[in-house]
Design an enzyme around this catalytic site. Sequence first.
Site, PDB file in Angstrom:
ATOM      1  N   ASN A 133      53.757  41.096  34.003  1.00 45.03           N
ATOM      2  CA  ASN A 133      53.159  39.863  33.484  1.00 45.03           C
ATOM      3  C   ASN A 133      52.516  40.197  32.140  1.00 45.03           C
ATOM      4  OD1 ASN A 133      51.749  37.540  32.975  1.00 45.03           O
ATOM      5  ND2 ASN A 133      50.325  37.741  34.684  1.00 45.03           N
TER       6      ASN A 133
ATOM      7  N   LYS B 141      51.263  38.258  30.007  1.00 46.86           N
ATOM      8  CA  LYS B 141      50.175  37.334  29.635  1.00 46.86           C
ATOM      9  C   LYS B 141      50.326  36.909  28.168  1.00 46.86           C
ATOM     10  CE  LYS B 141      47.425  39.363  33.244  1.00 46.86           C
ATOM     11  NZ  LYS B 141      46.117  39.684  33.780  1.00 46.86           N
TER      12      LYS B 141
ATOM     13  N   HIS C  23      48.496  31.695  39.124  1.00 44.50           N
ATOM     14  CA  HIS C  23      47.764  32.882  38.674  1.00 44.50           C
ATOM     15  C   HIS C  23      46.283  32.533  38.510  1.00 44.50           C
ATOM     16  CE1 HIS C  23      46.389  36.246  36.283  1.00 44.50           C
ATOM     17  NE2 HIS C  23      47.454  36.896  36.708  1.00 44.50           N
TER      18      HIS C  23
ATOM     19  N   GLU D 106      44.170  33.298  36.373  1.00 43.08           N
ATOM     20  CA  GLU D 106      43.757  32.901  35.013  1.00 43.08           C
ATOM     21  C   GLU D 106      44.077  31.427  34.774  1.00 43.08           C
ATOM     22  OE1 GLU D 106      45.765  36.084  32.976  1.00 43.08           O
ATOM     23  OE2 GLU D 106      44.341  37.504  33.863  1.00 43.08           O
TER      24      GLU D 106
ATOM     25  N   GLU E 233      46.576  38.900  44.411  1.00 37.62           N
ATOM     26  CA  GLU E 233      45.868  39.512  43.291  1.00 37.62           C
ATOM     27  C   GLU E 233      44.371  39.225  43.414  1.00 37.62           C
ATOM     28  OE1 GLU E 233      48.643  40.036  39.687  1.00 37.62           O
ATOM     29  OE2 GLU E 233      47.897  37.991  39.635  1.00 37.62           O
TER      30      GLU E 233
ATOM     31  N   GLY F 160      42.752  43.377  35.581  1.00 34.73           N
ATOM     32  CA  GLY F 160      42.341  43.808  34.245  1.00 34.73           C
ATOM     33  C   GLY F 160      41.020  44.569  34.231  1.00 34.73           C
TER      34      GLY F 160
ATOM     35  N   SER G 217      45.338  45.745  38.402  1.00 38.47           N
ATOM     36  CA  SER G 217      45.201  47.120  37.913  1.00 38.47           C
ATOM     37  C   SER G 217      46.178  48.099  38.565  1.00 38.47           C
ATOM     38  CB  SER G 217      43.756  47.608  38.065  1.00 38.47           C
ATOM     39  OG  SER G 217      42.878  46.777  37.316  1.00 38.47           O
TER      40      SER G 217
ATOM     41  N   GLY H 163      50.066  43.649  35.125  1.00 35.85           N
ATOM     42  CA  GLY H 163      49.636  43.095  33.848  1.00 35.85           C
ATOM     43  C   GLY H 163      49.601  44.192  32.792  1.00 35.85           C
ATOM     44  N   GLY H 164      48.412  44.719  32.537  1.00 33.69           N
ATOM     45  CA  GLY H 164      48.209  45.701  31.462  1.00 33.69           C
ATOM     46  C   GLY H 164      49.252  46.803  31.408  1.00 33.69           C
TER      47      GLY H 164
HETATM   48  P1  PGA Z   1      46.426  43.743  35.549  1.00 30.13           P
HETATM   49  O1  PGA Z   1      46.890  42.226  35.709  1.00 30.13           O
HETATM   50  O2  PGA Z   1      47.547  44.603  36.063  1.00 30.13           O
HETATM   51  O3  PGA Z   1      46.187  43.928  34.078  1.00 30.13           O
HETATM   52  O4  PGA Z   1      45.208  43.917  36.361  1.00 30.13           O
HETATM   53  C1  PGA Z   1      47.622  41.778  36.831  1.00 30.13           C
HETATM   54  C2  PGA Z   1      47.889  40.294  36.744  1.00 30.13           C
HETATM   55  O5  PGA Z   1      46.995  39.539  36.356  1.00 30.13           O
HETATM   56  O6  PGA Z   1      49.001  39.847  37.047  1.00 30.13           O
END
Ligand code: PGA
Length: 263
Positions: free
Chosen positions: A13, A15, A106, A108, A178, A184, A222, A243-244
């Site tokens: 992802n 983002k 999600h 967010e 999640e 994050g 994470s 994500g990251g």
């Molecule tokens: P993250 O994000 O791996 O940076 O924690 C995961 C996500 O929001 O899908």
Amino acid sequence: MSGSTITPWVIGNWKMNPMQADASALLQDFKQLLNNQNIAEDSCHIGVAPVAIALSAVRDELKQANRKILTVAQDLSRKAGTGAYTGEISAELLKDSAIEFVLVGHSERREIFGDHPQIINEKVKNALNAGLGVIYCVGESLEQRESGQAEHVVLQQICDIAAVVQPAQWKSIVVAYEPIWAIGTGKTASPADAQAMHAKIREGLSQITPEGQQMAILYGGSVKPENAVELAACPDINGALVGGASLNAESFYQIAQAFANTK
Ligand code: PGA
């Protein structure tokens, strides 16, 4: 070995990242890693979710890879079809651009952009009715976890969509658990805590649909190469929403490899 018969999924992802040149370099590097040592398609589904404006370009770049890599949309409109909805992208328009999957729910989107359960249901319904697969995200906040409500919150989020999913459509849904406090932040749920929640989600899904036993439930929050092997070993963790770490080709590749190795 996780002992599961479900083919794992590893989805990046992106983002609201990265700039075009970096996206292109990231995909080139990832494809090169696969060229050096492929990850068999039947051992792990792999996908990336770029920003909407990059979907077509990413889809085309991924066609050059030596295996199928899904291009996933990060969001879609609550409105279906075509029409006077400035700024929106419908499920049908995504499908028309050969996009096969979309993220919905999600945290967010829920927290920053006001995607409440009714909006989420409209999005899930539109996506499924247009023939898109849905990666449906659920997860509790730190406050909810600390007050002992995590399981209730997550199972409610699963029940929410049951109102709009037709019996035959459950097989087009992948769930992503999640925990919001792990996104994050560098904090990951312990494999034992994540597995416990995944088992609850599977139990909840199985009460709603016979597909529940075979549905993939991904963990997100994470995920990195350092914790992927342990997470992948859990029987009800069938992949990762990353994500990251998906913004680094080597890290994303290693995570995919960790899940592929459980097959
Ligand atoms: P993250 O994000 O791996 O940076 O924690 C995961 C996500 O929001 O899908």
